[in-house]
Each structure stands twice: as structure tokens, then as C-alpha cells.
Scaffold this active site. Structure first.
Site, PDB file in Angstrom:
ATOM      1  N   LYS A  71      -4.582  -6.753   3.163  1.00 59.47           N
ATOM      2  CA  LYS A  71      -4.544  -5.597   2.248  1.00 59.47           C
ATOM      3  C   LYS A  71      -5.957  -5.249   1.790  1.00 59.47           C
ATOM      4  O   LYS A  71      -6.318  -4.076   1.673  1.00 59.47           O
ATOM      5  CB  LYS A  71      -3.645  -5.903   1.039  1.00 59.47           C
ATOM      6  CG  LYS A  71      -3.692  -4.858  -0.076  1.00 59.47           C
ATOM      7  CD  LYS A  71      -3.106  -3.542   0.381  1.00 59.47           C
ATOM      8  CE  LYS A  71      -3.074  -2.388  -0.597  1.00 59.47           C
ATOM      9  NZ  LYS A  71      -3.520  -2.450  -1.923  1.00 59.47           N
ATOM     10  N   HIS A  97      -7.654  -3.503   4.592  1.00 60.16           N
ATOM     11  CA  HIS A  97      -7.041  -2.169   4.646  1.00 60.16           C
ATOM     12  C   HIS A  97      -7.745  -1.248   3.643  1.00 60.16           C
ATOM     13  O   HIS A  97      -8.123  -0.118   3.963  1.00 60.16           O
ATOM     14  CB  HIS A  97      -5.537  -2.262   4.331  1.00 60.16           C
ATOM     15  CG  HIS A  97      -4.905  -0.952   3.939  1.00 60.16           C
ATOM     16  ND1 HIS A  97      -5.089  -0.387   2.697  1.00 60.16           N
ATOM     17  CD2 HIS A  97      -4.121  -0.094   4.624  1.00 60.16           C
ATOM     18  CE1 HIS A  97      -4.443   0.768   2.640  1.00 60.16           C
ATOM     19  NE2 HIS A  97      -3.840   0.968   3.794  1.00 60.16           N
ATOM     20  N   ASN A  98      -7.944  -1.724   2.425  1.00 60.40           N
ATOM     21  CA  ASN A  98      -8.596  -0.901   1.411  1.00 60.40           C
ATOM     22  C   ASN A  98     -10.055  -0.623   1.766  1.00 60.40           C
ATOM     23  O   ASN A  98     -10.565   0.464   1.515  1.00 60.40           O
ATOM     24  CB  ASN A  98      -8.517  -1.575   0.034  1.00 60.40           C
ATOM     25  CG  ASN A  98      -7.146  -1.436  -0.592  1.00 60.40           C
ATOM     26  OD1 ASN A  98      -6.148  -1.296   0.116  1.00 60.40           O
ATOM     27  ND2 ASN A  98      -7.066  -1.476  -1.903  1.00 60.40           N
ATOM     28  N   GLU A 118     -10.059   2.035   4.165  1.00 59.67           N
ATOM     29  CA  GLU A 118      -9.746   3.275   3.429  1.00 59.67           C
ATOM     30  C   GLU A 118     -11.031   3.854   2.795  1.00 59.67           C
ATOM     31  O   GLU A 118     -11.251   5.066   2.835  1.00 59.67           O
ATOM     32  CB  GLU A 118      -8.713   2.918   2.358  1.00 59.67           C
ATOM     33  CG  GLU A 118      -8.237   4.037   1.476  1.00 59.67           C
ATOM     34  CD  GLU A 118      -7.288   3.481   0.396  1.00 59.67           C
ATOM     35  OE1 GLU A 118      -6.335   2.752   0.732  1.00 59.67           O
ATOM     36  OE2 GLU A 118      -7.531   3.768  -0.794  1.00 59.67           O
ATOM     37  N   SER A 161       0.827  -1.203   0.000  1.00 61.90           N
ATOM     38  CA  SER A 161       0.000   0.000   0.000  1.00 61.90           C
ATOM     39  C   SER A 161       0.858   1.249   0.000  1.00 61.90           C
ATOM     40  O   SER A 161       1.961   1.246   0.529  1.00 61.90           O
ATOM     41  CB  SER A 161      -0.921   0.025   1.217  1.00 61.90           C
ATOM     42  OG  SER A 161      -1.648   1.244   1.220  1.00 61.90           O
TER      43      SER A 161
END
Ligand code: NDP
Length: 482
Positions: free
Chosen positions: A182, A185-186, A189, A128
Site C-alpha cells: 500500500k 502504491h501511494n 500515486e 485504497s
């Protein structure tokens, strides 16, 4: 063989990762399907370290020291499989293939299992931080075997971002764990950005402030507990003036948010796991809704006369100042809720797939390099360090106090949003989820009653164990269904 590691796929991400590795003293073999990209990397940046370019995949593989580490940084999906298929016959037992693209974690699990059959290690690694991060220090989330991490760890930790001397890279867990983390995480976000966007919209409609003034407010917020990369660049974007029209940049951008799909993956997986990531889901749907231009136009026109600006006079003076502070606190409380849900999903995924993910370490490696980097992640790390089995971040003492402090503001902001007719789906759903979690009784009891009435789906009772059904169409007596 002269290179320590190889990178194939030299578009913006692969190119910058390769440069980052070379700058840290690792010799890097280079390959790209189209040689032009390889040539331009060496022409433009050859002096940054040791690069070993090859035109063919066979030469590329031969130029890497054994056991080989090969990073694949190509378009996710079929291109990744195509490159892996090309690599496999050229590699030897014990070699490591690392996919740093945005793969779905289930694809990573499939690839890992298939390559294990060939005696190869396959590592799916989340990266990232976009192109700047790849060059100057990303947050890296590698999955795969312990053995593979022994080889890759020193290289990846050297090129990752660093916060307080700790690299933003750690071995997440086996097979797809890195890509899973990940993905979440996105998703977080998405929620973070939606909450920020709602805060901006509320400030604009609630106080009448222009984007330049709201940019100052965000700058100000960035000096406190909300300090984060996304808040910082929000001030940057809101403060920007369009050169062509002289208008605020945010007013000349088409208001339809796009997405590449990781938010959708997060929500799909959350549905599978039964984890209510309501803020991430609302954020993902809000982007979809923004794209339905025809429907938006039709509904706006249909209700233009019916719902004349509810009660939309902006607040002024002290009231406006109080509202700004309320929005700041509501944003923080909503953010705590959204992160709590994201971490719940990581724990559920870790349990489902047996990854043994250390939640505190995930907060640690997101403190730098990645898009959601924030001061706040230190607090999350501390919460999991002091209690790794925390049921929810919401009950960690620090966050309990923070949410309790912000609660009156949170309620006022959601109520004001409804009164003004300003859409605040992520703020609202976060507060609703919080209220649902803290409720002593939920109307889920009624839902169970309805399910039993129309479908004999049974229910449990609060006062005795067992499963029951009421004979709704008969004499309404209760049967035990154990
Ligand atoms: P792209 O996703 O645009 O992919 C372009 C690269 O893929 C080129 O090197 C291209 O080779 C190669 N490629 C495409 N199809 C094939 C194929 N069939 N066989 C061999 N090579 C192929 O590049 P990015 O650098 O933007 O991203 C790379 C990966 O990193 C993606 O998975 C992306 O999702 C992920 N990622 C991207 C981030 C970003 O900010 N851009 C952030 C984090 C991850 P050629 O030059 O020959 O066309």
C-alpha cells in the site's frame, strides 16, 4: 454472539467499510470510542444490512462469532496501538485483528510479532480508494498469515472492487507485506500525479492553452493508452470553473501541495533498500518545494531581471499540435519508468523481508478500486505473468516497444521544458534514469576513481577480478587489496 465480523473506528473509512460489508450480507458488530458515531451509522444506514452496535469494547467483542475478526479503522499511529491494547485482553486465541488504517509496515511487523505471542493473528491491510472506494469497492491489500486470510479472504473479496470478474484483493504476503505494498502504491500515486501536473503545466506554457482546453486534451487522452482514473479526474478538475470568481478553479487554488507522509515513507524505504525510485522521490520533493513559499518568492525576485523569460513564446498551429502529442507520449514513457521503479521496490522489499510477493497479482488488484487504477495495469500483469522473474518492466516486450516509440517525444519534451523554463522534474528524472540504465558506460567509474583517490576506498577493474587501490600520493602503482 451474532456478528460475523466487527469494525471499531467508525469515522468516514470505518463507517463505509462496515456499510460495504453489511450490504454484502455480512453481519457487522460496530464500535467507536465515541458512541455518537456508532449511533448515527445505525440511525442513517441501519436498513442496509445487519449491524450489531455496542457502546463498550467488551460488549463489542462479545458480539462477534469466534474465531473473531475485528477490523481496526482508527487514526494511524498511537491510536492504533491504544485500540489494540484494549482489544487484546478481551480476545481469545486464534482471533484475528485487522488494521485497515495507513500504518507504516514496520509498525505492522512489530504488532504482528507481539500479537503472535498472544496466540492472535494480526493482519495489516492496505485499503485504497478513499471513502467512496471503501463504500463501493476498494482495492484491498491484506498481509498477515495464510490462516488469517482463509477467514478474511471471502469477506474482503466480496467487498472489494471487481475487474473482469476478478476481485481487487489478494493475500499479499506475511506480516507487513500488505502495508508495504500500500505504501509503494501511494508512492506511485505521487509520481503519477506529479507527471500529470507537469504535463498540464507544459501544455499551458508550451501552447498557451487555457485550463478548459487542456481539460479537453486530457479527456481525449483518457480514450487511449493513458486511460486511468487520475487522467479522468484531471479533466474534471481542469474543466471546473470557480463559482465565486468565474475563473478556472485551478487558478484560484493555492499552489502548495500537501502530503500525509506515505510518499516520504516510500522514498525513505527505497533509500534503505537501495532502489532508485527517482520519479517517486522527485514527486515527493516537488510537493515539499511547492510549500517553500518564502524561498520561492525570494528566488523569483532575485532572478526577475537576470533571466527574462528564456524563450517562452508559446508554440502555435501544427507545432502546438505536435507538442501536445509529444507531451502525451512523454507522459506515457515517464509513467512506464515510474511504475517500473515502484515494482522494483516491491520486489526488493519482498526479497528483504521474505514475503514472496507475486508482482503480477499486485498489478491485478490495482486495476480497480484504487487511485492509480488504469488500463495500463493489465499490461503490467501480462508482463509479469509471462515472465515472473522480469529484471525490469522496461524490458518486457510491450513496454520496450512503448518506450521506444515515445523516446523521441520524451527527449523533445524534456528539452522544451528546459528551454521554456518550465519545471518538469519527474519527466526529466525519468528520462535521465532511463538513459542511465541503457548507457554502456556510466561515469560511476570516475566516482570510484575519486573515492579511491581521497579515501582509498578501492575499485574493481573491467579486465580482471579482484579489488584494487592506486597509490595516488606515491608512485601511482596499483595494489591488489583482496
Ligand atoms: P481518522 O484517521 O480521522 O480517525 C478517526 C477515527 O479514529 C475515529 O473513529 C476516532 O474515534 C478514532 N480514534 C482516534 N484516536 C483514537 C484513540 N486514541 N482511541 C480510539 N479511537 C481513536 O479516520 P478516517 O476514517 O479518515 O481514517 C481511518 C484510517 O484509515 C486512518 O488510518 C487513515 O490513514 C486510513 N485511510 C484513510 C483513507 C481516507 O481516504 N480517509 C484512505 C485509506 C486509509 P472518535 O470518533 O472517538 O474520535
Amino acid at each position: 454472539a451474532t456478528a460475523r465480523i466487527g469494525v471499531t473506528g467508525l469515522a468516514v473509512m470505518g463507517r463505509n467499510l462496515a456499510r460495504n460489508l453489511a450490504r454484502h450480507g455480512w453481519s457487522v458488530a460496530l464500535h467507536n470510542r465515541t458512541y455518537e458515531r456508532t449511533r448515527s451509522l445505525v440511525d442513517e444506514h441501519g436498513d442496509e444490512g445487519t449491524f450489531v452496535p455496542s457502546e463498550s469494547m467488551a460488549d463489542f467483542v462479545a458480539s462477534i462469532e469466534r474465531p473473531r475478526s475485528v477490523i481496526v479503522m482508527v487514526k494511524a499511529g498511537e491510536p492504533t496501538d491504544a485500540v489494540i491494547d484494549e482489544l487484546v485482553p478481551l480476545l481469545d486465541e486464534g482471533d484475528v485483528i485487522v488494521d485497515c488504517g495507513n500504518a507504516h509496515f514496520l509498525d505492522t511487523r512489530r504488532r504482528e510479532a507481539a500479537l503472535r505471542e498472544h496466540g492472535l493473528h494480526f493482519v495489516g491491510s492496505g485499503v485504497s480508494g478513499g471513502e467512496e472506494g471503501a463504500l463501493h469497492g476498494p482495492s484491498i491489500m491484506p498481509g498477515g498469515s495464510d490462516h488469517a486470510y482463509e477467514t478474511l479472504g471471502p469477506m474482503f473479496e466480496s467487498i472489494a472492487a471487481e475487474v473482469d470478474g476478478t476481485p481487487c484483493c489478494t493475500h499479499v504476503g506475511a506480516d507487513g507485506a500488505g502495508h508495504f505494498v500500500k505504501m509503494v502504491h501511494n508512492g506511485i500515486e505521487y509520481a503519477d500525479m506529479q507527471l500529470i501536473a507537469e504535463a498540464y503545466d507544459l501544455l499551458r506554457h508550451g501552447t498557451g492553452a487555457d485550463p478548459a482546453r487542456i481539460a479537453e486534451i486530457f479527456s481525449d487522452w483518457n480514450g487511449g493508452e493513458l486511460e486511468s482514473y487520475l487522467i479522468e479526474i484531471t479533466a474534471d478538475v481542469l474543466g471546473h470553473t470557480d463559482a465565486e470568481t468565474g475563473r478556472p478553479f485551478v487558478d484560484v487554488v493555492l499552489d502548495q501541495a500537501e502530503q500525509k507522509g506515505t510518499g516520504r515513507w516510500t522514498v525513505q524505504n527505497a533509500l534503505e533498500l537501495g532502489v532508485p525510485v527517482t520519479a517517486i522521490a522527485e514527486a515527493t520533493f516537488a510537493r515539499s518545494l511547492s510549500g517553500h513559499a518564502d524561498q520561492r518568492e525570494a528566488v523569483r525576485a532575485a532572478y526577475a531581471q537576470v533571466d527574462p523569460a528564456v524563450d517562452s513564446a508559446p508554440l502555435a498551429g501544427e507545432e502546438a499540435d505536435r507538442f501536445v502529442e509529444d507531451v502525451r507520449r512523454a507522459l506515457y514513457a515517464s509513467k512506464v519508468l515510474a511504475y517500473a521503479q515502484g515494482f522494483d521496490q516491491i520486489r526488493a522489499g519482498s526479497d528483504e523481508y521474505g514475503w514472496g510477493i507475486d508482482l503480477g497479482s499486485m498489478a491485478t488488484i490495482w486495476r480497480g478500486g484504487c487511485i492509480i487504477r488504469a488500463r495500463f495495469l493489465d499490461r503490467i500483469r501480462e508482463a509479469y505473468d509471462s515472465d515472473p522473474d522480469l529484471t525490469s518492466l522496461l524490458v518486457a516486450p510491450f513496454f520496450r516497444d512503448a518506450v521506444a516509440d515515445g523516446l523521441p517525444s520524451w527527449r523533445r519534451v524534456v528539452a522544451t521544458a528546459a528551454r521554456l523554463g518550465v519545471p518538469a522534474p519527474a519527466f526529466s528524472t525519468s528520462l535521465a534514469s532511463f538513459d542511465a540504465l541503457r548507457a554502456e558506460r556510466l561515469p560511476a567509474a570516475l566516482i570510484q576513481g575519486l573515492r579511491d583517490d581521497f579515501g582509498a576506498h578501492t575499485y574493481r577493474r573491467v579486465d580482471k577480478p579482484g579489488t584494487f587501490h592506486t597509490l595516488w600520493a606515491g608512485d601511482r602503482s596499483e595494489e591488489s587489496r583482496d
